[in-house]
Design a protein around this motif. Structure first.
Motif, PDB file in Angstrom:
ATOM      1  N   MET A 170       0.808  -1.178   0.000  1.00 38.23           N
ATOM      2  CA  MET A 170       0.000   0.000   0.000  1.00 38.23           C
ATOM      3  C   MET A 170       0.863   1.259   0.000  1.00 38.23           C
ATOM      4  SD  MET A 170      -2.369   1.915   2.440  1.00 38.23           S
ATOM      5  CE  MET A 170      -0.876   2.297   3.161  1.00 38.23           C
ATOM      6  N   PRO A 171       1.958   1.231  -0.738  1.00 39.77           N
ATOM      7  CA  PRO A 171       2.859   2.376  -0.723  1.00 39.77           C
ATOM      8  C   PRO A 171       2.277   3.643  -1.335  1.00 39.77           C
ATOM      9  CG  PRO A 171       3.597   0.741  -2.317  1.00 39.77           C
ATOM     10  CD  PRO A 171       2.413   0.161  -1.605  1.00 39.77           C
ATOM     11  N   SER A 172       1.137   3.571  -2.043  1.00 42.59           N
ATOM     12  CA  SER A 172       0.597   4.772  -2.670  1.00 42.59           C
ATOM     13  C   SER A 172      -0.069   5.715  -1.669  1.00 42.59           C
ATOM     14  CB  SER A 172      -0.397   4.393  -3.761  1.00 42.59           C
ATOM     15  OG  SER A 172      -1.507   3.729  -3.198  1.00 42.59           O
ATOM     16  N   HIS A 173      -0.524   5.191  -0.516  1.00 40.58           N
ATOM     17  CA  HIS A 173      -1.148   6.047   0.498  1.00 40.58           C
ATOM     18  C   HIS A 173      -0.071   6.712   1.355  1.00 40.58           C
ATOM     19  CE1 HIS A 173      -5.202   4.828  -0.369  1.00 40.58           C
ATOM     20  NE2 HIS A 173      -4.941   3.564  -0.141  1.00 40.58           N
ATOM     21  N   PRO A 174      -0.325   7.928   1.803  1.00 48.41           N
ATOM     22  CA  PRO A 174       0.653   8.621   2.657  1.00 48.41           C
ATOM     23  C   PRO A 174       0.866   7.901   3.987  1.00 48.41           C
ATOM     24  CG  PRO A 174      -1.153  10.088   1.998  1.00 48.41           C
ATOM     25  CD  PRO A 174      -1.505   8.724   1.545  1.00 48.41           C
ATOM     26  N   ARG A 175       2.079   7.997   4.510  1.00 48.97           N
ATOM     27  CA  ARG A 175       2.394   7.414   5.803  1.00 48.97           C
ATOM     28  C   ARG A 175       3.429   8.299   6.488  1.00 48.97           C
ATOM     29  NH1 ARG A 175       3.776   1.390   5.220  1.00 48.97           N
ATOM     30  NH2 ARG A 175       1.832   1.561   4.115  1.00 48.97           N
ATOM     31  N   HIS A 176       3.127   8.696   7.741  1.00 52.07           N
ATOM     32  CA  HIS A 176       4.024   9.571   8.497  1.00 52.07           C
ATOM     33  C   HIS A 176       3.958   9.180   9.967  1.00 52.07           C
ATOM     34  CE1 HIS A 176       5.793  13.290  10.116  1.00 52.07           C
ATOM     35  NE2 HIS A 176       4.805  13.263  10.991  1.00 52.07           N
ATOM     36  N   THR A 177       5.120   9.070  10.600  1.00 56.08           N
ATOM     37  CA  THR A 177       5.192   8.849  12.043  1.00 56.08           C
ATOM     38  C   THR A 177       6.297   9.730  12.604  1.00 56.08           C
ATOM     39  OG1 THR A 177       6.799   7.036  11.919  1.00 56.08           O
ATOM     40  CG2 THR A 177       4.470   6.436  11.834  1.00 56.08           C
ATOM     41  N   ALA A 178       6.093  10.214  13.830  1.00 54.67           N
ATOM     42  CA  ALA A 178       7.133  11.032  14.461  1.00 54.67           C
ATOM     43  C   ALA A 178       6.865  11.180  15.951  1.00 54.67           C
ATOM     44  CB  ALA A 178       7.193  12.414  13.814  1.00 54.67           C
ATOM     45  N   LEU A 179       7.937  11.369  16.673  1.00 54.14           N
ATOM     46  CA  LEU A 179       7.907  11.849  18.049  1.00 54.14           C
ATOM     47  C   LEU A 179       8.367  13.300  17.966  1.00 54.14           C
ATOM     48  CD1 LEU A 179       9.654   8.873  19.857  1.00 54.14           C
ATOM     49  CD2 LEU A 179       7.212   9.291  19.612  1.00 54.14           C
ATOM     50  N   SER A 180       7.728  14.176  18.726  1.00 59.98           N
ATOM     51  CA  SER A 180       8.053  15.593  18.591  1.00 59.98           C
ATOM     52  C   SER A 180       8.031  16.291  19.942  1.00 59.98           C
ATOM     53  CB  SER A 180       7.034  16.267  17.664  1.00 59.98           C
ATOM     54  OG  SER A 180       7.297  17.653  17.581  1.00 59.98           O
ATOM     55  N   ASP A 220       3.018   0.920  10.108  1.00 58.63           N
ATOM     56  CA  ASP A 220       3.147   0.098   8.902  1.00 58.63           C
ATOM     57  C   ASP A 220       2.214  -1.107   8.961  1.00 58.63           C
ATOM     58  OD1 ASP A 220       5.075   1.817   7.901  1.00 58.63           O
ATOM     59  OD2 ASP A 220       6.760   0.517   8.431  1.00 58.63           O
ATOM     60  N   GLU A 221       2.135  -1.744  10.113  1.00 59.06           N
ATOM     61  CA  GLU A 221       1.271  -2.921  10.256  1.00 59.06           C
ATOM     62  C   GLU A 221      -0.197  -2.555  10.090  1.00 59.06           C
ATOM     63  OE1 GLU A 221       4.263  -5.398  13.236  1.00 59.06           O
ATOM     64  OE2 GLU A 221       2.340  -4.684  14.006  1.00 59.06           O
ATOM     65  N   VAL A 273      -4.791   1.682   4.342  1.00 61.25           N
ATOM     66  CA  VAL A 273      -5.098   3.074   4.668  1.00 61.25           C
ATOM     67  C   VAL A 273      -3.824   3.911   4.678  1.00 61.25           C
ATOM     68  CG1 VAL A 273      -7.125   2.512   6.052  1.00 61.25           C
ATOM     69  CG2 VAL A 273      -4.896   2.668   7.177  1.00 61.25           C
ATOM     70  N   GLY A 274      -3.997   5.201   4.537  1.00 70.57           N
ATOM     71  CA  GLY A 274      -2.919   6.141   4.810  1.00 70.57           C
ATOM     72  C   GLY A 274      -2.912   6.428   6.307  1.00 70.57           C
ATOM     73  N   VAL A 275      -1.741   6.644   6.870  1.00 71.08           N
ATOM     74  CA  VAL A 275      -1.657   6.917   8.310  1.00 71.08           C
ATOM     75  C   VAL A 275      -0.741   8.103   8.570  1.00 71.08           C
ATOM     76  CG1 VAL A 275      -2.098   4.536   8.987  1.00 71.08           C
ATOM     77  CG2 VAL A 275       0.240   5.294   8.740  1.00 71.08           C
ATOM     78  N   TRP A 276      -1.067   8.832   9.625  1.00 75.47           N
ATOM     79  CA  TRP A 276      -0.259   9.945  10.127  1.00 75.47           C
ATOM     80  C   TRP A 276      -0.386   9.894  11.637  1.00 75.47           C
ATOM     81  CZ3 TRP A 276       0.062  14.168  13.159  1.00 75.47           C
ATOM     82  CH2 TRP A 276       0.954  15.175  12.815  1.00 75.47           C
ATOM     83  N   VAL A 277       0.745   9.766  12.333  1.00 72.69           N
ATOM     84  CA  VAL A 277       0.704   9.721  13.790  1.00 72.69           C
ATOM     85  C   VAL A 277       1.916  10.453  14.351  1.00 72.69           C
ATOM     86  CG1 VAL A 277       1.769   7.415  13.845  1.00 72.69           C
ATOM     87  CG2 VAL A 277       0.555   8.236  15.851  1.00 72.69           C
ATOM     88  N   GLU A 278       1.647  11.321  15.316  1.00 69.26           N
ATOM     89  CA  GLU A 278       2.724  11.985  16.057  1.00 69.26           C
ATOM     90  C   GLU A 278       2.380  11.960  17.534  1.00 69.26           C
ATOM     91  OE1 GLU A 278       3.976  15.882  14.824  1.00 69.26           O
ATOM     92  OE2 GLU A 278       4.753  15.119  12.918  1.00 69.26           O
ATOM     93  N   HIS A 279       3.421  11.748  18.344  1.00 71.17           N
ATOM     94  CA  HIS A 279       3.271  11.754  19.801  1.00 71.17           C
ATOM     95  C   HIS A 279       4.258  12.762  20.361  1.00 71.17           C
ATOM     96  CE1 HIS A 279       2.789  10.460  23.913  1.00 71.17           C
ATOM     97  NE2 HIS A 279       1.952   9.509  23.551  1.00 71.17           N
ATOM     98  N   ARG A 280       3.799  13.555  21.298  1.00 71.63           N
ATOM     99  CA  ARG A 280       4.666  14.551  21.945  1.00 71.63           C
ATOM    100  C   ARG A 280       5.632  13.891  22.902  1.00 71.63           C
ATOM    101  NH1 ARG A 280       3.559  20.021  22.875  1.00 71.63           N
ATOM    102  NH2 ARG A 280       5.540  19.891  23.953  1.00 71.63           N
TER     103      ARG A 280
END
Length: 139
Positions: free
Chosen positions: A1-11, A68-69, A76-83
């Motif tokens: 599913m590489p066509s959907h956006p995917r972003h993860t970060a700690l910030s 990724d899992e 689905v596309g995923v976007w997740v950030e945790h402070r």
């Protein structure tokens, strides 16, 4: 599913709902689910004045694995950030967004991703309580 956006970060910087929504926006997706976790003023009956999040050195890597899992399971596309760092009551602590062609997979994936993040990613919360007490959560 590489066509959907995917972003993860700690910030250690404030999180953005607009960035999360834009981060999963995709012309093939008609449904976006969003979860926002805020610092609340209490926990288990104790008043919380502020907190600090500390992440294990592998936390970012494990966050990516979870994303990724979930993305692969639900297409689905995923976007997740945790402070990380110091947060005050009302601050955004975590933001999860998922996007899919329809609402069902987006909602399911969003719930799974926040649940897996809380279970599998080593991020610890040190809560400051009224009266000067401190409580660690997630150890």
């Amino acid at each position: 599913m590489p066509s959907h956006p995917r972003h993860t970060a700690l910030s250690d910087e404030p999180l953005s709902l607009d960035a999360a929504l834009e981060g999963v926006r995709d012309a093939t997706c008609g449904g976006i689910a969003l979860f926002v976790g805020l610092v609340r003023d209490h926990d288990h009956g104790d008043a919380v004045t502020s907190l600090d999040y500390t992440a294990h050195p592998r936390a970012a890597e494990l966050l990516q694995v979870c994303a990724d899992e979930v993305a692969a399971r639900h297409d689905v596309g995923v976007w997740v950030e945790h402070r990380t760092g110091h947060l005050e009551v009302g601050d955004l602590a975590v933001v999860v967004a998922t996007a899919a062609p329809h609402r069902g997979p987006a909602l399911t994936a969003c719930r799974e991703l926040i649940d897996e993040l809380k279970e599998r990613v080593p991020i610890w919360k040190e809560q400051r309580l009224t009266g000067g007490g401190v409580e660690w959560v997630g150890l």
